[in-house]
Design an enzyme around this catalytic site. Structure first.
Site, short mmCIF file in Angstrom:
data_model
loop_
_atom_site.label_atom_id
_atom_site.label_comp_id
_atom_site.label_asym_id
_atom_site.label_seq_id
_atom_site.Cartn_x
_atom_site.Cartn_y
_atom_site.Cartn_z
N HIS A 1 0.84 -1.20 0.00
CA HIS A 1 0.00 0.00 0.00
C HIS A 1 0.88 1.25 0.00
CE1 HIS A 1 -2.66 -2.94 2.27
NE2 HIS A 1 -3.45 -2.60 1.28
N ASP B 1 -3.44 -7.29 -7.73
CA ASP B 1 -4.82 -7.70 -8.02
C ASP B 1 -5.06 -7.41 -9.50
OD1 ASP B 1 -5.90 -8.29 -5.19
OD2 ASP B 1 -4.85 -6.39 -4.99
P1 AMP Z 1 -6.43 -3.85 -0.45
O1 AMP Z 1 -6.25 -3.08 0.82
O2 AMP Z 1 -6.02 -5.28 -0.36
O3 AMP Z 1 -7.78 -3.62 -1.08
O4 AMP Z 1 -5.40 -3.22 -1.48
C1 AMP Z 1 -5.41 -1.84 -1.80
C2 AMP Z 1 -4.53 -1.61 -3.00
O5 AMP Z 1 -3.19 -2.02 -2.69
C3 AMP Z 1 -4.95 -2.42 -4.23
O6 AMP Z 1 -4.83 -1.61 -5.38
C4 AMP Z 1 -3.97 -3.57 -4.24
O7 AMP Z 1 -3.74 -4.09 -5.53
C5 AMP Z 1 -2.72 -2.87 -3.71
N1 AMP Z 1 -1.77 -3.85 -3.18
C6 AMP Z 1 -2.01 -4.81 -2.25
N2 AMP Z 1 -0.90 -5.57 -2.05
C7 AMP Z 1 0.05 -5.07 -2.87
C8 AMP Z 1 1.40 -5.42 -3.15
N3 AMP Z 1 2.01 -6.43 -2.52
N4 AMP Z 1 2.07 -4.69 -4.06
C9 AMP Z 1 1.47 -3.65 -4.71
N5 AMP Z 1 0.21 -3.28 -4.50
C10 AMP Z 1 -0.51 -3.97 -3.59
#
Ligand code: AMP
Length: 278
Positions: free
Chosen positions: A34, A152
């Site tokens: 994030h 994702d």
């Molecule tokens: P989430 O909180 O899981 O909904 O993720 C929020 C954003 O962070 C989304 O756009 C995810 O694709 C991105 N994200 C989560 N994990 C990673 C990672 N390891 N590397 C890059 N972006 C990430």
């Protein structure tokens, strides 16, 4: 940094934006993945907004909605240190009414892979992303960018399509996957893994590494690559190993600069996904 808990307040503060706006939607329990999105948004925009909202409509029955990790204090600290201007934390009641208009994911791209494994997930995800984009850009900023992780991949492709299909005035910025030093892609769900499971989970990124080695040796045949990946994934309950182009169409042969290799599986009770863009 201002933490905003109501839509009225959000509209008040975003009125003051007199430059470009970068937006990073999250479900909280922030990690380096994030953070990299937030830092990129910070570098590229005059104002940065982060949202934290665990969106109920994208969770299926029996998924971890109730148990989803919550770390609001630590998240706020991370955002503050990263130079975020507004941290928006709405409640479910603010975001939804009873009888809601729905968005449905496209019938092919939205129903393969994650769409099959998690039916309805993408409908809920698109619905909340549409709401959040409209909320943050309500006061029509000079330019508006939203940052999403390639982690994702299918989500990213579907959001890009939604923005195109609904003519939403935002630039979607795809961001690289951030990994731990051992290769495991960072995820808020990694905290569910026991020590032994975490070691097992490394097979996901190792299988992608194996695929990239094969491609470098000019092995472009998709079924051969899948077979080799499955050998690495032997200890994982694999849900799918798929090779698609950037439009999420199935491939027989690797297309350089237009292929995503995706893997999903369960380690114990935790469902993990990973991918590689080549
Ligand atoms: P989430 O909180 O899981 O909904 O993720 C929020 C954003 O962070 C989304 O756009 C995810 O694709 C991105 N994200 C989560 N994990 C990673 C990672 N390891 N590397 C890059 N972006 C990430």
């Amino acid at each position: 940094m201002v933490t905003v808990n109501s839509i009225e307040e959000l509209f008040e503060v975003t009125k003051l934006f007199n430059g470009s706006v970068g937006f990073v939607p999250t479900m909280g329990a922030l990690h380096e993945g994030h953070l990299s999105l937030i830092q990129q948004a910070r570098r590229e925009n005059d104002f940065v907004v982060v949202s934290i909202f665990v969106n109920p409509t994208q969770f299926l029955e029996g998924e971890d909605l109730e148990a989803y990790p919550k770390k609001e204090k630590a998240d706020a600290k991370i955002c503050e240190l990263a130079g975020v201007d507004i941290l928006f934390i709405p409640t479910i009641e603010m975001m939804y009414e009873r009888d809601e208009l729905k968005i449905t994911a496209p019938s092919i791209r939205g129903f393969i892979l994650e769409g099959t494994k998690r039916p309805g997930h993408f409908d809920g995800m698109l619905q909340v992303v549409m709401k959040l984009l409209n909320l943050i850009a309500y006061n029509k900023p000079k330019s508006f960018r939203a940052y999403f992780g390639k982690k994702d991949a299918q989500q990213l492709v579907l959001i890009t399509q939604m923005v195109k299909n609904y003519f939403i005035n935002v630039e979607i910025i795809p961001c690289p996957i951030i990994r731990d030093s051992d290769g495991l892609a960072l995820s808020s769900r990694n905290i569910y893994l026991s020590k032994e499971e975490r070691v097992k989970a490394l097979a996901l990124s190792r299988s992608l590494k194996r695929a990239s080695e094969l491609v470098m040796q000019k092995e472009f045949d998709v079924s051969t690559i899948q077979k080799e990946m499955l050998k690495v994934l032997i200890e994982i309950e694999v849900e799918y190993v798929a090779l698609v182009n950037h439009q999420f169409q199935a491939l027989k042969y690797i297309e350089l600069n237009n292929t995503i290799i995706l893997v999903a599986g369960r380690v114990g009770r935790t469902r993990l996904i990973d991918n590689l863009w080549i």
